[in-house]
Design a protein around this motif. Sequence first.
Motif, PDB file in Angstrom:
ATOM      1  N   VAL A 232       0.832  -1.209   0.000  1.00 47.13           N
ATOM      2  CA  VAL A 232       0.000   0.000   0.000  1.00 47.13           C
ATOM      3  C   VAL A 232       0.865   1.256   0.000  1.00 47.13           C
ATOM      4  N   MET A 233       2.000   1.218   0.679  1.00 50.59           N
ATOM      5  CA  MET A 233       2.851   2.404   0.774  1.00 50.59           C
ATOM      6  C   MET A 233       3.394   2.859  -0.583  1.00 50.59           C
ATOM      7  N   ASN A 234       3.361   1.983  -1.578  1.00 51.99           N
ATOM      8  CA  ASN A 234       3.848   2.351  -2.915  1.00 51.99           C
ATOM      9  C   ASN A 234       2.732   2.829  -3.845  1.00 51.99           C
ATOM     10  N   GLU A 235       1.519   2.941  -3.341  1.00 55.99           N
ATOM     11  CA  GLU A 235       0.396   3.368  -4.171  1.00 55.99           C
ATOM     12  C   GLU A 235       0.466   4.884  -4.439  1.00 55.99           C
ATOM     13  N   ASP A 236      -0.215   5.284  -5.502  1.00 55.57           N
ATOM     14  CA  ASP A 236      -0.183   6.699  -5.904  1.00 55.57           C
ATOM     15  C   ASP A 236      -0.866   7.598  -4.879  1.00 55.57           C
ATOM     16  N   TYR A 237      -1.962   7.139  -4.266  1.00 49.39           N
ATOM     17  CA  TYR A 237      -2.669   8.036  -3.341  1.00 49.39           C
ATOM     18  C   TYR A 237      -1.863   8.296  -2.073  1.00 49.39           C
ATOM     19  N   ILE A 238      -0.904   7.424  -1.747  1.00 51.99           N
ATOM     20  CA  ILE A 238      -0.033   7.680  -0.600  1.00 51.99           C
ATOM     21  C   ILE A 238       0.940   8.812  -0.944  1.00 51.99           C
ATOM     22  N   ARG A 239       1.492   8.770  -2.129  1.00 54.15           N
ATOM     23  CA  ARG A 239       2.379   9.863  -2.559  1.00 54.15           C
ATOM     24  C   ARG A 239       1.615  11.175  -2.668  1.00 54.15           C
ATOM     25  N   THR A 240       0.350  11.085  -3.099  1.00 55.39           N
ATOM     26  CA  THR A 240      -0.457  12.305  -3.181  1.00 55.39           C
ATOM     27  C   THR A 240      -0.727  12.879  -1.798  1.00 55.39           C
ATOM     28  N   ALA A 241      -1.017  12.022  -0.841  1.00 61.19           N
ATOM     29  CA  ALA A 241      -1.268  12.487   0.522  1.00 61.19           C
ATOM     30  C   ALA A 241      -0.031  13.164   1.102  1.00 61.19           C
ATOM     31  N   ARG A 242       1.130  12.594   0.845  1.00 60.60           N
ATOM     32  CA  ARG A 242       2.360  13.227   1.322  1.00 60.60           C
ATOM     33  C   ARG A 242       2.613  14.553   0.615  1.00 60.60           C
ATOM     34  N   ALA A 243       2.317  14.600  -0.687  1.00 62.49           N
ATOM     35  CA  ALA A 243       2.534  15.835  -1.434  1.00 62.49           C
ATOM     36  C   ALA A 243       1.608  16.952  -0.969  1.00 62.49           C
ATOM     37  N   LYS A 244       0.438  16.590  -0.422  1.00 63.13           N
ATOM     38  CA  LYS A 244      -0.491  17.609   0.081  1.00 63.13           C
ATOM     39  C   LYS A 244      -0.066  18.156   1.434  1.00 63.13           C
ATOM     40  N   GLY A 245       1.001  17.621   2.016  1.00 65.08           N
ATOM     41  CA  GLY A 245       1.527  18.159   3.252  1.00 65.08           C
ATOM     42  C   GLY A 245       1.067  17.444   4.508  1.00 65.08           C
ATOM     43  N   LEU A 246       0.414  16.302   4.381  1.00 66.21           N
ATOM     44  CA  LEU A 246      -0.007  15.556   5.560  1.00 66.21           C
ATOM     45  C   LEU A 246       1.193  14.986   6.302  1.00 66.21           C
ATOM     46  N   SER A 247       1.084  14.924   7.604  1.00 69.36           N
ATOM     47  CA  SER A 247       2.156  14.347   8.399  1.00 69.36           C
ATOM     48  C   SER A 247       2.279  12.857   8.115  1.00 69.36           C
TER      49      SER A 247
END
Length: 339
Positions: A232-247
């Motif tokens: 799951v950590m390699n999915e696109d929505y995880i990278r998107t969540a990090r890019a949005k500034g989430l901790s």
Amino acid sequence: MAAFFARRFLWMLVVLFVVSLITFVLLRLVPGGPFNNSERGVPDAVRRNMEIKYGLDRSLPEQYLSYIGDIIIPRLTDDEWRRTITEDYLINIPLPLLGEDAALRWMNFGPSLRTRSRTVAGIFQENLPISFQLGLAAMAVAMAIGIPSGIFAALRRNTVVDYASMGIAIIGVSVPVIIMGPILQYAFAVNWKIFLPTGWGTLQTMVLPAFALGFAQSALLARLTRASLLQVMNEDYIRTARAKGLSERGVILFHALKNSLIPVVTVLGPLFAALLTGTFVTETIFGVPGMGRAFVTSVTNRDYPVVMGTILLYAFFLVLANTIVDVVYAWLDPRIRYN
């Protein structure tokens, strides 16, 4: 959702019917019987009388219909009804408006052919709560150790934490309960005298069997949680969540963890049903009077009603656990709908 539960209920009836039919036929096809000379030392005349008494002389369809009818057809009893070996019901609902001892009684699994003074319902009422407590305790141990270990191993991939967690998981999978149980008894009961080696009913007697049974399952959950979370950590929505500034904590807890638990929950369903109906090895080592020992003894002695009742009970818990798992799916993944 109501339509979903209705469909699952109908499927549960179909599953229980198929399981009961297959089990009933296979039990009769196995050589031997509960009153055979080679197994019980019963004379032929006595054996024939016992078979007539318990209806084993009738044809298989007649035996099956009689057995299933006693289980699925409820009975309304009055004050004159008295419990007997052949009539003992698992579910008894008092009806005081119809009489002091009037009740609606359901699920008569019949008498035990091995122990003449006991019924299958009585065995369930006596042993099933103990297996239920042991199963819940073992499941709590497995989840408390396995899921956090898998999460830490995934978040610390290829580090000492990862290697240590997976090493312990390999030990848990490799070492069976028949080895781990005596080691725990010697270390914590005989040597350090912290817990009691056998028995049931107190915290000192519950810890060792629950840990011995739950530790092996925790290893399975740890490996599955780690693999699922890494995917799951390699999915696109995880990278998107990090890019949005989430901790990082928010990304793990609210985005990655819920989706990674879907395979884990899938395994928990049948695992929970298996633990609730008892495990023979654990109960034998720690002297726990649960359903596992009763089931294995009934198979050895060709005790047809006990074997049938236990298998139907396991099938019921398995279908129920899988239904609960399907409901949890919808909570873990909002995209899943049951319409």
